[in-house]
Design a protein around this motif. Sequence first.
Motif, PDB file in Angstrom:
ATOM      1  N   PHE A 486       0.832  -1.192   0.000  1.00 36.43           N
ATOM      2  CA  PHE A 486       0.000   0.000   0.000  1.00 36.43           C
ATOM      3  C   PHE A 486       0.872   1.250   0.000  1.00 36.43           C
ATOM      4  O   PHE A 486       1.769   1.355   0.835  1.00 36.43           O
ATOM      5  CB  PHE A 486      -0.863   0.086   1.272  1.00 36.43           C
ATOM      6  N   PRO A 487       0.600   2.211  -0.857  1.00 36.70           N
ATOM      7  CA  PRO A 487       1.265   3.507  -0.684  1.00 36.70           C
ATOM      8  C   PRO A 487       0.523   4.296   0.396  1.00 36.70           C
ATOM      9  O   PRO A 487      -0.121   5.304   0.133  1.00 36.70           O
ATOM     10  CB  PRO A 487       1.118   4.150  -2.061  1.00 36.70           C
ATOM     11  N   ILE A 488       0.558   3.792   1.651  1.00 35.30           N
ATOM     12  CA  ILE A 488      -0.132   4.478   2.742  1.00 35.30           C
ATOM     13  C   ILE A 488       0.407   5.889   2.821  1.00 35.30           C
ATOM     14  O   ILE A 488       1.607   6.099   2.799  1.00 35.30           O
ATOM     15  CB  ILE A 488       0.107   3.760   4.087  1.00 35.30           C
ATOM     16  N   ASP A 489      -0.477   6.835   2.922  1.00 32.62           N
ATOM     17  CA  ASP A 489      -0.182   8.258   2.937  1.00 32.62           C
ATOM     18  C   ASP A 489       1.281   8.594   3.205  1.00 32.62           C
ATOM     19  O   ASP A 489       1.665   8.983   4.301  1.00 32.62           O
ATOM     20  CB  ASP A 489      -1.052   8.952   3.982  1.00 32.62           C
ATOM     21  N   VAL A 490       2.117   8.417   2.179  1.00 36.07           N
ATOM     22  CA  VAL A 490       3.530   8.767   2.320  1.00 36.07           C
ATOM     23  C   VAL A 490       3.855   9.923   1.376  1.00 36.07           C
ATOM     24  O   VAL A 490       4.951  10.029   0.861  1.00 36.07           O
ATOM     25  CB  VAL A 490       4.440   7.557   2.030  1.00 36.07           C
ATOM     26  N   SER A 491       2.868  10.787   1.170  1.00 37.03           N
ATOM     27  CA  SER A 491       3.052  11.903   0.254  1.00 37.03           C
ATOM     28  C   SER A 491       3.956  12.979   0.821  1.00 37.03           C
ATOM     29  O   SER A 491       4.413  13.852   0.114  1.00 37.03           O
ATOM     30  CB  SER A 491       1.692  12.514  -0.104  1.00 37.03           C
ATOM     31  N   SER A 492       4.208  12.956   2.117  1.00 41.95           N
ATOM     32  CA  SER A 492       5.038  13.984   2.723  1.00 41.95           C
ATOM     33  C   SER A 492       6.154  13.327   3.527  1.00 41.95           C
ATOM     34  O   SER A 492       6.011  12.204   4.023  1.00 41.95           O
ATOM     35  CB  SER A 492       4.201  14.867   3.647  1.00 41.95           C
ATOM     36  N   PRO A 493       7.282  14.035   3.690  1.00 41.25           N
ATOM     37  CA  PRO A 493       8.360  13.487   4.536  1.00 41.25           C
ATOM     38  C   PRO A 493       7.881  13.225   5.953  1.00 41.25           C
ATOM     39  O   PRO A 493       8.328  12.274   6.599  1.00 41.25           O
ATOM     40  CB  PRO A 493       9.416  14.600   4.497  1.00 41.25           C
ATOM     41  N   GLU A 494       6.949  14.072   6.463  1.00 41.44           N
ATOM     42  CA  GLU A 494       6.448  13.873   7.821  1.00 41.44           C
ATOM     43  C   GLU A 494       5.725  12.538   7.940  1.00 41.44           C
ATOM     44  O   GLU A 494       5.896  11.809   8.920  1.00 41.44           O
ATOM     45  CB  GLU A 494       5.493  15.006   8.207  1.00 41.44           C
ATOM     46  N   ALA A 495       4.918  12.188   6.914  1.00 39.91           N
ATOM     47  CA  ALA A 495       4.190  10.923   6.954  1.00 39.91           C
ATOM     48  C   ALA A 495       5.154   9.741   6.924  1.00 39.91           C
ATOM     49  O   ALA A 495       4.983   8.773   7.660  1.00 39.91           O
ATOM     50  CB  ALA A 495       3.203  10.846   5.784  1.00 39.91           C
ATOM     51  N   ARG A 496       6.165   9.824   6.074  1.00 37.32           N
ATOM     52  CA  ARG A 496       7.141   8.726   6.011  1.00 37.32           C
ATOM     53  C   ARG A 496       7.881   8.595   7.339  1.00 37.32           C
ATOM     54  O   ARG A 496       8.110   7.490   7.833  1.00 37.32           O
ATOM     55  CB  ARG A 496       8.132   8.979   4.864  1.00 37.32           C
ATOM     56  N   SER A 497       8.239   9.741   7.906  1.00 38.64           N
ATOM     57  CA  SER A 497       8.926   9.720   9.198  1.00 38.64           C
ATOM     58  C   SER A 497       8.032   9.132  10.279  1.00 38.64           C
ATOM     59  O   SER A 497       8.488   8.363  11.140  1.00 38.64           O
ATOM     60  CB  SER A 497       9.357  11.134   9.579  1.00 38.64           C
ATOM     61  N   ASN A 498       6.741   9.481  10.249  1.00 41.86           N
ATOM     62  CA  ASN A 498       5.806   8.950  11.238  1.00 41.86           C
ATOM     63  C   ASN A 498       5.713   7.435  11.153  1.00 41.86           C
ATOM     64  O   ASN A 498       5.677   6.739  12.175  1.00 41.86           O
ATOM     65  CB  ASN A 498       4.419   9.563  11.041  1.00 41.86           C
ATOM     66  N   LEU A 499       5.654   6.895   9.945  1.00 42.64           N
ATOM     67  CA  LEU A 499       5.526   5.449   9.780  1.00 42.64           C
ATOM     68  C   LEU A 499       6.801   4.726  10.225  1.00 42.64           C
ATOM     69  O   LEU A 499       6.735   3.666  10.840  1.00 42.64           O
ATOM     70  CB  LEU A 499       5.192   5.114   8.329  1.00 42.64           C
ATOM     71  N   GLU A 500       7.950   5.313   9.913  1.00 42.23           N
ATOM     72  CA  GLU A 500       9.195   4.706  10.404  1.00 42.23           C
ATOM     73  C   GLU A 500       9.242   4.762  11.932  1.00 42.23           C
ATOM     74  O   GLU A 500       9.690   3.820  12.587  1.00 42.23           O
ATOM     75  CB  GLU A 500      10.407   5.448   9.810  1.00 42.23           C
ATOM     76  N   GLY A 501       8.770   5.884  12.494  1.00 44.11           N
ATOM     77  CA  GLY A 501       8.707   5.993  13.952  1.00 44.11           C
ATOM     78  C   GLY A 501       7.776   4.963  14.559  1.00 44.11           C
ATOM     79  O   GLY A 501       8.039   4.420  15.637  1.00 44.11           O
ATOM     80  N   LEU A 502       6.669   4.660  13.855  1.00 47.85           N
ATOM     81  CA  LEU A 502       5.734   3.650  14.345  1.00 47.85           C
ATOM     82  C   LEU A 502       6.401   2.278  14.399  1.00 47.85           C
ATOM     83  O   LEU A 502       6.233   1.543  15.379  1.00 47.85           O
ATOM     84  CB  LEU A 502       4.505   3.603  13.434  1.00 47.85           C
TER      85      LEU A 502
END
Length: 894
Positions: A486-502
């Motif tokens: 899934f391209p889960i809402d990774v449209s922004s660096p913040e979203a990608r960072s949040n998912l890595e943090g998760l």
Amino acid sequence: MTMRIRARSASAGTGKTTSLVREVLLSLPQTPLRRTAIVTFTRSGAADLRLRLELALREMIEKGRYLDLVSRDKRLYLEALSELRGATITTLHGFFRTLLRLNAPSLGLDPDFAAQDELESHLLFQEACFEVIAEAVSIPMSSGVSLVAQWGTDETLKTLLELRRQRAYSPFQAYGNLEKELLELYQEAAKRTRERQAGRVLDPDDVEEWSLRLTQSPDMLSRVHERFRRVFIDEFQDVSPLQARIVHALQIPLVDLVGDAKQSIYAFRNADVNAFLELYQSAEQLAPLTTTYRHPPTLARIFTEVAERFFPEFEELGLPARVTSAHTEDLSTPIEFRLTQADTIAAARKQEAEDLALRLRRVYARGTRWEDMVVLIRRRTSLRYLEPALKLHGIPFVLGRGRNYYARPEILDASLLLRIRAEYHPTLLDLARLGQVPPLNVPAPTPSDTVDSYLSRHPELLELLEGIRAAPRQPVAFLRWALGVFPIDVSSPEARSNLEGLLRDLTERGFEDAAKAARFLRLAAEGGNDPDEPVSGSGAVKIMTVHAAKGLEFPITVLFDLSDDPRERSGRVLVDPHSSEVILKDTPEFERIQQHWQRRREGEDLRLLYVALTRAQKYLILTGSVGGTGQTQGWLLQLSFLHDQKRSDVRVIHTEKTNPIQEVEVASEQPLLDPQFASARIEAPPLTVRAPTRNRKSFRFTESPDQDIPDFGKVVGILTHYAIAFDLTVKGMGVLKTQQILRPYTPQEKERILQAVQDMLTTHHQLTGDRKERLEDHPEIPFAFRLEGVTWNGIIDRLYQTPEGWVLEDYKTDQIEASDLDEAVQHYAPQLAIYREAVRQARPDARPLTVRLVFLALAQIHEVPSEVLDQALQHLQENLDGSPAAAAENPVDW
């Protein structure tokens, strides 16, 4: 042992932390730092106290003076400085944990017990509730049978969790028969939770419970007194009644309390301002701090007026509301009200956000830095209006990350996937939400739909569901798989960072089961509490809740959405704070207790508003929405005495019509520049960033038989590289069907694309052979490095190490004739030369290094000679040197 308690009231901005540091220095001749505890309520506050104390000690050592303290005894302060690293400067719970470790054997605790945060503890309690409710359903004569039969399992669970949120007043008493059954279930769940923790893990409430037990033992208290002779407690207005009781029962010889009743805002942590007031009245009262170093005179006078209106009862108890400013410079009108009117308040809130964005733009244009501005909100629901407006007008901003980090869209998507992975039979609602996750976007169910009928109409959803069921069960491994599908809402660096943090968060918490991880994330998203640590951001406006801004200050403070008016609903159960009786809804006593809690909420609401207002150092902007008939609500109604009257110290601007009053210009002081330096002009070097794929010799590829499909070769290449990077098997290729890149294609075109990918993947597996001998294996390695004035960036398909050495492989899906292989190698040589150089710079030990081209369409591996790569690299260095001419000839390529 005689206990002496001293208490000091300190209003906002009056330097209470500085005052506390001064008191610690004063105490050193009588009490060494190793026998002192310095306590506050947040980790960031404790870190700030430690830093300030270190600076004060160094000032005493180097200058012999700190504020009005003068001493030439360097030895005393050098000793304290040497003890600072191991000094007890911590949160209140951290202090309690220190006391428990001193007495762990006597209490039957593991001395190395771990601290468990509230979310994990709540999850553990919830698991125990599931068990006791299940037993009530299935085992006759067990506790809570009639209760669960009357309420149902879901409502019983919800009520048990409601009761736990009010557990500060335990031990509870039962008001009636149903309450008695509820308490039996609650106590059994609490017992099982403690058994699982086994004294090796303590949550915040366990820490308080064990600390209270400690105070009942003279032997253990004696051990505490040997260790600590004096305690300083900052922010004491935030204590709960139980915490205040423990502090008093510890009987430490000298306790200094500092606090401000007007800033008690942590009821959700069971804080009660009355606990502070009771101790303050019985303590030896020190001179209050009433000189503010934060606010200019006009703001100080207005905030005094606010305090006198909101908190007359505090002044009656000896807590002064009046503050005076230590500053001489002033703005005559430091408060600006911006009121937006529409037919309804709800309709005006979007325009309110647009107006604020434009106002911040004007403030910035006149010299105030973005990072000197903060926008405070009461609840995160206000972000739905604020974020779009700031983005529309190009205003950089950063958001605080508290527990509502778990409520961000990308984290909620991940939580949904975990829940579906955990439940073999997901609900129709879960499936509908899954269908909205990109790239599916299937229509919502109809009222007549069942799970089976919905899935039969959407076979792509059924196929994905089967893929989820076959995916890894361990949460982190599953999410890594899911993030590839899934391209889960990774449209922004913040979203990608949040998912890595998760992923890091779930790894650190050690969840091995998808169901538990999903319940944890749901609980975290619903918790909504704010973090202790403030958000940091350079070059951006800060947005945070009022709770998160406590203790901070900002030159330009905005309080947005004053008309937000949260309505708290009482649940099924309440606890009488005086008798600790559990009282259920629809009983005669429930209404009385509900009114008590409502009064407490109203008082806290005014204190929260006071905290928000007093964050401003220089200028305060307040925005709110007004209904068509002049209707106001929320904090805007509370502040009507400031915006409804014509006042010389408050500017009121109605944003729906032209206002004749010229808006105040808020500007920063401009630094003086050296004239010669100011007139100097230095030409900035050109930015030359290139991708290796743009530096290849021309080459004509063979046309594919499927060229009638737009971008056929490109899509096949992307999907093939994805499949190889994630080590997909041919059987596991089903996940590729949901990739977003396939959305524009018809089912027949998708089938042809995926067949081509399958052929490439099959060839790759045949060429790869046994990979068990590889010592290291790294797919999809991104790189960036600088070479001769040019920054190169790209992605290496694969780098691995065998006993014979390192191998760099680049996979090509191009259609190439066998007779053109040598020419193709020359075509790709510059790209591969850059890849090889990237590896050499990152891993100088990666030798020998073999570079291979893997032509999947031809099922051939071609080793590229080193001399060919050397020649290609030299050619690049000679023709792309990063000079202005080269930059103009070769445009920037990201």
